[in-house]
Design an enzyme around this catalytic site. Structure first.
Site, PDB file in Angstrom:
ATOM      1  N   LYS A  15     105.881  78.707  54.872  1.00 21.17           N
ATOM      2  CA  LYS A  15     105.148  78.885  54.418  1.00 21.17           C
ATOM      3  C   LYS A  15     104.512  79.970  54.328  1.00 21.17           C
ATOM      4  O   LYS A  15     104.469  81.020  53.679  1.00 21.17           O
ATOM      5  CB  LYS A  15     104.432  78.214  54.019  1.00 21.17           C
ATOM      6  CG  LYS A  15     104.387  75.968  53.683  1.00 21.17           C
ATOM      7  CD  LYS A  15     103.609  75.104  53.123  1.00 21.17           C
ATOM      8  CE  LYS A  15     102.306  75.365  54.153  1.00 21.17           C
ATOM      9  NZ  LYS A  15     103.499  74.490  54.951  1.00 21.17           N
ATOM     10  N   ARG A  90      96.133  69.553  49.860  1.00 22.98           N
ATOM     11  CA  ARG A  90      96.588  68.849  51.006  1.00 22.98           C
ATOM     12  C   ARG A  90      96.927  67.398  50.882  1.00 22.98           C
ATOM     13  O   ARG A  90      97.122  66.183  51.627  1.00 22.98           O
ATOM     14  CB  ARG A  90      96.367  68.722  52.718  1.00 22.98           C
ATOM     15  CG  ARG A  90      97.479  69.967  53.500  1.00 22.98           C
ATOM     16  CD  ARG A  90      96.430  70.110  54.738  1.00 22.98           C
ATOM     17  NE  ARG A  90      97.647  70.565  55.975  1.00 22.98           N
ATOM     18  CZ  ARG A  90      97.839  71.940  56.166  1.00 22.98           C
ATOM     19  NH1 ARG A  90      96.753  72.341  55.611  1.00 22.98           N
ATOM     20  NH2 ARG A  90      98.172  71.825  57.728  1.00 22.98           N
ATOM     21  N   ARG A 129     107.473  77.514  68.233  1.00 26.76           N
ATOM     22  CA  ARG A 129     106.388  78.074  67.788  1.00 26.76           C
ATOM     23  C   ARG A 129     105.044  77.811  69.684  1.00 26.76           C
ATOM     24  O   ARG A 129     104.068  79.226  69.229  1.00 26.76           O
ATOM     25  CB  ARG A 129     105.620  78.125  66.698  1.00 26.76           C
ATOM     26  CG  ARG A 129     104.448  78.610  66.312  1.00 26.76           C
ATOM     27  CD  ARG A 129     103.755  78.424  64.936  1.00 26.76           C
ATOM     28  NE  ARG A 129     103.505  77.286  64.608  1.00 26.76           N
ATOM     29  CZ  ARG A 129     102.467  77.025  63.774  1.00 26.76           C
ATOM     30  NH1 ARG A 129     103.277  77.395  62.432  1.00 26.76           N
ATOM     31  NH2 ARG A 129     102.167  75.927  63.518  1.00 26.76           N
TER      32      ARG A 129
HETATM   33  P1  ATP Z   1     101.866  75.302  59.335  1.00 22.96           P
HETATM   34  O1  ATP Z   1     102.730  75.532  60.125  1.00 22.96           O
HETATM   35  O2  ATP Z   1     102.945  75.573  57.355  1.00 22.96           O
HETATM   36  O3  ATP Z   1     101.461  76.657  59.435  1.00 22.96           O
HETATM   37  P2  ATP Z   1      99.743  74.146  60.185  1.00 22.96           P
HETATM   38  O4  ATP Z   1      99.861  72.519  60.211  1.00 22.96           O
HETATM   39  O5  ATP Z   1     100.299  74.683  61.250  1.00 22.96           O
HETATM   40  O6  ATP Z   1     100.667  74.611  58.907  1.00 22.96           O
HETATM   41  P3  ATP Z   1      97.511  75.101  58.534  1.00 22.96           P
HETATM   42  O7  ATP Z   1      97.353  75.654  57.667  1.00 22.96           O
HETATM   43  O8  ATP Z   1      97.679  76.287  59.839  1.00 22.96           O
HETATM   44  O9  ATP Z   1      98.738  74.091  59.242  1.00 22.96           O
HETATM   45  O10 ATP Z   1      96.036  74.505  58.970  1.00 22.96           O
HETATM   46  C1  ATP Z   1      95.931  74.419  60.554  1.00 22.96           C
HETATM   47  C2  ATP Z   1      94.954  72.978  60.305  1.00 22.96           C
HETATM   48  O11 ATP Z   1      94.077  73.255  60.064  1.00 22.96           O
HETATM   49  C3  ATP Z   1      96.175  71.608  59.872  1.00 22.96           C
HETATM   50  O12 ATP Z   1      96.123  71.050  60.839  1.00 22.96           O
HETATM   51  C4  ATP Z   1      94.107  70.877  59.529  1.00 22.96           C
HETATM   52  O13 ATP Z   1      93.965  70.122  60.600  1.00 22.96           O
HETATM   53  C5  ATP Z   1      93.117  71.700  58.863  1.00 22.96           C
HETATM   54  N1  ATP Z   1      93.349  72.209  57.265  1.00 22.96           N
HETATM   55  C6  ATP Z   1      94.058  73.425  57.114  1.00 22.96           C
HETATM   56  N2  ATP Z   1      94.298  72.922  55.450  1.00 22.96           N
HETATM   57  C7  ATP Z   1      93.520  72.167  55.638  1.00 22.96           C
HETATM   58  C8  ATP Z   1      93.538  71.067  54.249  1.00 22.96           C
HETATM   59  N3  ATP Z   1      94.043  71.449  53.088  1.00 22.96           N
HETATM   60  N4  ATP Z   1      92.927  69.949  54.605  1.00 22.96           N
HETATM   61  C9  ATP Z   1      92.327  69.326  55.790  1.00 22.96           C
HETATM   62  N5  ATP Z   1      92.425  70.179  56.921  1.00 22.96           N
HETATM   63  C10 ATP Z   1      93.076  71.645  56.329  1.00 22.96           C
HETATM   64 MG    MG Z   2     100.502  78.407  58.175  1.00 19.47          MG
END
Ligand code: ATP
Ligand code: MG
Length: 192
Positions: A15, A90, A129
């Protein structure tokens, strides 16, 4: 017409990578919930300090806090020509709140992409990563927790948007360029 794009998909689906490319190709801001939170943590703000432990475990930050952060971000004038949203919503509560935020500013999604990859691929990408970047939440436990929460809380949103919006499923287990080409051809179908 503004171009309002939503990217759904599990962690590691690409994403962030694809949102960055859409953002530069179409000149619209990339709104990434995780990046907003990481910036708050890096700056050591109260909010950043409050969410640090939750994020480190791979748990979700509270809906109320996330909704207010995203509302404030989407109300900024740089989103007038559109935006590409990644990492939010989410949960169903967030998706419903987002509907009301968008209708409040007279918007709806031009397209909702669902980037799909198998869990094994997601897990391996996140571990890779973890070796490249220093993210405190890229431990095996936190990765598994995030994937579990994705299936429980976020995956049902695909159905939510299938019945409401312009949902376009995308096979994400391919090269970055192949995925981007498919996104672009869908974006070209968006009525101007
Ligand atoms: P990606 O690999 O797609 O970047 P990711 O799991 O690393 O996904 P991020 O979007 O970078 O997630 O978000 C990191 C953390 O921030 C999540 O694990 C969560 O704790 C918090 N977070 C981010 N967006 C949300 C949301 N919409 N609702 C709740 N917590 C969130
Ligand atoms: Mg991301």
């Amino acid at each position: 017409m503004p171009l309002n794009v939503l990217l759904l998909g599990p962690q590691g689906a690409g994403k962030g990578t694809q949102a960055t490319r859409i953002s530069s190709e179409y000149d619209i801001p990339h709104v990434a919930s995780g990046e907003i939170l990481r910036a708050e943590m890096a700056a050591g703000t109260d909010l950043g300090n409050r969410v640090r432990d939750v994020i480190g475990r791979g748990d979700l930050v509270s809906d109320d806090l996330m909704i207010e952060l995203i509302r404030a971000r989407l109300e900024q004038p740089d989103t007038d020509a559109g935006f590409v949203l990644d990492g939010f919503p989410r949960t169903l509560v967030q998706a419903e709140a987002l509907d009301s935020i968008l209708s409040g500013i007279g918007r709806s999604f031009s397209v909702v992409f669902s980037l799909q990859i198998p869990d094994e691929v997601a897990f391996e990408r996140l571990r890779r990563r973890a070796q490249l970047e220093e993210r405190a939440d890229d431990t095996d436990e936190a990765i598994q927790r995030r994937l579990d929460l994705y299936h429980e809380e976020t995956e049902p949103l695909i159905e939510y948007y299938r019945t409401r919006g312009r949902l376009v499923p995308i096979h994400g287990d391919r090269s970055e360029n192949e995925v981007f080409a498919e996104l672009q051809s869908a974006l070209e179908q968006v009525p101007a």
